[in-house]
Design an enzyme around this catalytic site. Structure first.
Site, PDB file in Angstrom:
ATOM      1  N   SER A   1       0.827  -1.201   0.000  1.00 11.82           N
ATOM      2  CA  SER A   1       0.000   0.000   0.000  1.00 11.82           C
ATOM      3  C   SER A   1       0.873   1.268   0.000  1.00 11.82           C
ATOM      4  O   SER A   1       1.728   1.414  -0.859  1.00 11.82           O
ATOM      5  CB  SER A   1      -0.924  -0.059   1.230  1.00 11.82           C
ATOM      6  OG  SER A   1      -1.903   0.922   1.171  1.00 11.82           O
TER       7      SER A   1
ATOM      8  N   ARG B   1     -11.639   6.068  10.607  1.00  9.59           N
ATOM      9  CA  ARG B   1     -11.150   4.692  10.527  1.00  9.59           C
ATOM     10  C   ARG B   1     -12.214   3.762   9.942  1.00  9.59           C
ATOM     11  O   ARG B   1     -11.914   2.854   9.166  1.00  9.59           O
ATOM     12  CB  ARG B   1     -10.730   4.216  11.916  1.00  9.59           C
ATOM     13  CG  ARG B   1     -10.234   2.795  11.969  1.00  9.59           C
ATOM     14  CD  ARG B   1      -9.034   2.597  11.061  1.00  9.59           C
ATOM     15  NE  ARG B   1      -8.442   1.269  11.216  1.00  9.59           N
ATOM     16  CZ  ARG B   1      -7.410   0.836  10.532  1.00  9.59           C
ATOM     17  NH1 ARG B   1      -6.834   1.631   9.639  1.00  9.59           N
ATOM     18  NH2 ARG B   1      -6.922  -0.360  10.727  1.00  9.59           N
TER      19      ARG B   1
ATOM     20  N   ASP C   1      -9.092  -6.491  -4.263  1.00  5.90           N
ATOM     21  CA  ASP C   1      -8.664  -5.189  -3.744  1.00  5.90           C
ATOM     22  C   ASP C   1      -9.180  -4.098  -4.677  1.00  5.90           C
ATOM     23  O   ASP C   1      -8.743  -3.987  -5.810  1.00  5.90           O
ATOM     24  CB  ASP C   1      -7.131  -5.161  -3.679  1.00  5.90           C
ATOM     25  CG  ASP C   1      -6.587  -3.877  -3.065  1.00  5.90           C
ATOM     26  OD1 ASP C   1      -7.377  -2.944  -2.805  1.00  5.90           O
ATOM     27  OD2 ASP C   1      -5.363  -3.808  -2.849  1.00  5.90           O
TER      28      ASP C   1
ATOM     29  N   HIS D   1      -8.206  -5.047   0.117  1.00  8.46           N
ATOM     30  CA  HIS D   1      -6.888  -4.434   0.268  1.00  8.46           C
ATOM     31  C   HIS D   1      -6.121  -5.050   1.434  1.00  8.46           C
ATOM     32  O   HIS D   1      -4.899  -5.173   1.400  1.00  8.46           O
ATOM     33  CB  HIS D   1      -7.062  -2.924   0.474  1.00  8.46           C
ATOM     34  CG  HIS D   1      -5.772  -2.166   0.483  1.00  8.46           C
ATOM     35  ND1 HIS D   1      -4.835  -2.283  -0.522  1.00  8.46           N
ATOM     36  CD2 HIS D   1      -5.250  -1.297   1.381  1.00  8.46           C
ATOM     37  CE1 HIS D   1      -3.794  -1.495  -0.240  1.00  8.46           C
ATOM     38  NE2 HIS D   1      -4.018  -0.905   0.906  1.00  8.46           N
ATOM     39  N   ASP D   2      -6.844  -5.456   2.464  1.00 10.18           N
ATOM     40  CA  ASP D   2      -6.220  -6.063   3.643  1.00 10.18           C
ATOM     41  C   ASP D   2      -5.508  -7.381   3.328  1.00 10.18           C
ATOM     42  O   ASP D   2      -4.760  -7.889   4.164  1.00 10.18           O
ATOM     43  CB  ASP D   2      -7.274  -6.331   4.729  1.00 10.18           C
ATOM     44  CG  ASP D   2      -7.371  -5.167   5.709  1.00 10.18           C
ATOM     45  OD1 ASP D   2      -6.539  -4.246   5.612  1.00 10.18           O
ATOM     46  OD2 ASP D   2      -8.282  -5.186   6.560  1.00 10.18           O
TER      47      ASP D   2
END
Lengths: 196, 380
Positions: B157, B227, B324, B357-358
């Protein structure tokens, strides 16, 4: 059966740029890098093959040739674009051939000859699609969806004004070897074409 | 009773700290007169100092990438799945350096530090940073550690952006660059998400224009919402559906029931927001998201990524994940294409995963294979 690799290597210039479409486990690119100091990339879709390429220090790019175009490659950006034993598995082999000749100054293509006498005999006598050690698939599960003979391929080349620089016919026994000198389309098992 | 540590863990680790007294000129034109960086190391640096790997962290990351700070620590470092003996970043071969970036809030100089000129907390006055500022400060850390050339610089990232920038700013100081789930620049949609998150923070009445510490307040709610927004974009829609579906945490839809119905996903996001806002600094969040937004690999190379990569001398591994959508495979393919156009060595793999994405943090057999095999080829 990868006896065609040595012949391909003869047609690749030292220190040139090579793109291998469907590079498999990277054997050809690794050999060309070692023997001819080429700089190359391979496109591949199979996970295990990609892993094997990484092990060989081959520049492998995950790329599905059926799903994604080759538009990301610039015109004449490679000296040689190679495709071994995969043209017959493509959805649009003729369009791919166009792309190969756009990206590469020269191309090398190999494919199995469906006009080989054993295939002809199999179909003629058994009335079924040929299955052999070399082509071990049934008609419904074969990845080879666009079979052609040497003759078919050369007709396509003429239509597209593709120049055949060299043609080498590969056989795996002495009878075929002898016969292919006279009737390559009947006795040749694999063809290697050098195009521009 | 303390639990035994896993055998493939780097074990108990101690953060280290270095104070840099030479001023650092930033991309913004401002200068940091002095600063501190907190970092951890795993494995042993060999005599030739040829086996060092730098880990660049992402938006909410920090120096604690692997191992445990104590036997009682519940969770190991954030990338423990991939760093350790026998893991892809194999600490029995490599000496791994992981730092908290400048502007961070885990010990390195940042918005919560004291501004030596005023004697007060920097807060919102902390200089804006760019990815290249991190890269330059990381190079200073390499000098301190006696590392002339990294075996590899690795990041996911925002960390991948740092790794790519390294290869352009210090082409002779790394041999391999590993770029995971990253991009050469953010899309408009990405910037939009970041700005919405920043708005959540700055519109919290406790934000006080970023000088909340001076006012003894904290924009906890705003940071929690920021968040939550971020977290949604790190997961895939399918992954979220698989994990939470429409399961209820409390309440039901029976006739006459007046109790508030709460979905599992609501409860999960609230928990994530709360956890995060308790440990992270709001100004750092703003600073990091801005650095993300500003990053554009080829801005000063006539907007031609191939021209940018022409500077590089290292080999690249580029990895993306199918689900992602924050840093989609398309963005990684652009990196690979630019590297090919620049005639640079590159391996590109697209990993099937439902983790969005994680995914770059989560165990995944194929990802581990590709990552391990590539790093095994690196000579030390």
């Amino acid at each position: 059966m990868r006896i065609d690799l040595d012949i391909i290597a003869n047609w690749v210039s030292p220190n040139s740029r090579v793109l291998d479409l469907g590079c498999g486990d990277g054997t050809l690119l690794a050999q060309l890098t070692q023997d001819k100091s080429i700089f190359g990339y391979g496109l591949e879709i199979d996970e295990d093959h990609i892993n094997q390429c990484i092990d060989k220090d081959v520049n492998v790019i995950e790329h599905d040739l059926d799903e994604r175009s080759l538009q990301n490659f610039a015109d004449a950006s490679f000296d040689t674009v190679i495709m071994t034993q995969a043209l017959q598995t493509m959805r649009y082999p003729d369009l791919l051939l166009n792309e190969m000749l756009r990206i590469g100054k020269e191309c090398i293509v190999t494919f199995p000859n469906f006009g080989h006498w054993r295939a002809r005999l199999y179909l003629a006598l058994q009335g079924k699609m040929p299955v052999s050690d070399f082509l071990p698939y049934e008609w419904y599960n074969t990845p080879n969806i666009h079979f052609c003979t040497f003759k078919d391929f050369e007709i396509l080349c003429r239509q597209k004004n593709i120049k055949v620089l060299h043609r080498q016919v590969v056989t795996d026994n002495s009878i075929d070897q002898f016969g292919s000198q006279v009737l390559p389309n009947l006795f040749g098992e694999t063809a290697i074409y050098h195009l521009s | 009773m303390t639990k035994p540590l896993p055998t493939d863990s780097v074990g108990i680790v101690q953060p280290k700290r270095h104070r840099f007294t030479e001023p650092l000129t930033l991309a913004s034109g401002q200068t940091l007169e002095e600063y501190e960086l907190v970092y951890e190391t795993y494995g042993e640096l060999n005599a030739a100092a040829s086996n060092a790997i730098l880990i660049c962290h992402a938006l909410s990351g920090h120096h604690h990438a692997a191992g445990f700070h104590s036997n009682d620590e519940k969770k190991p470092g954030w990338w423990d799945n991939y760093i350790g003996p026998g893991k892809p970043i194999d600490t029995s071969r490599f000496f791994v350096v992981s730092l908290n970036n400048l502007g961070g809030c885990h010990g390195s100089t940042g918005p919560t530090s004291i501004n030596p000129k005023t004697g007060e907390v920097w807060g919102a006055d902390f200089p804006r940073l760019r990815v290249r500022d991190w890269v330059h400060s990381q190079a200073k850390l390499a000098d301190v550690l006696g590392i002339e050339c990294w075996a590899a610089v690795i990041g996911g990232s925002l960390g991948g952006m740092q790794a790519m920038r390294w290869s352009l700013e210090y082409p002779n100081r790394l041999r391999h660059c590993v770029v995971i789930a990253s991009a050469m620049k953010l899309s408009a949609q990405n910037i939009a998400f970041n700005e919405t998150a920043r708005q959540a923070i700055t519109s919290d009445p406790d934000f006080k224009d970023g000088h909340y510490l001076k006012h003894n307040t904290y924009p906890k709610q705003g940071l929690a919402v920021a968040r939550m927004i971020g977290h949604i974009t790190y997961l895939s829609g399918d992954g979220m559906g698989e994990k939470f579906g429409r399961e209820l945490k409390s309440g039901n839809f029976e006739l006459g029931n007046e109790e508030l119905v709460e979905f599992q996903i609501e409860s999960y996001l609230k928990y994530q927001g709360e956890q995060f806002s308790g440990t992270f600094d709001a100004n750092t969040y703003i600073l990091m998201t801005r650095a993300l937004d500003y990053f554009d690999l080829s801005r000063e190379y006539e907007n031609d990524p191939a021209k940018a990569f022409a500077e590089a001398r290292c080999k690249y591994l580029v990895i993306s994940f199918s689900s992602d959508w924050r840093f989609s495979p398309e963005r990684s393919r652009e990196i690979a294409d630019a590297l090919i156009a620049a005639q640079k060595p590159v391996v590109y793999a697209e990993i099937e995963s439902s983790h969005g994405h994680d995914a770059f943090l989560v165990p995944n057999e194929r990802y581990q294979q590709v990552f391990s095999r590539y790093l095994k080829r690196i000579e030390v």
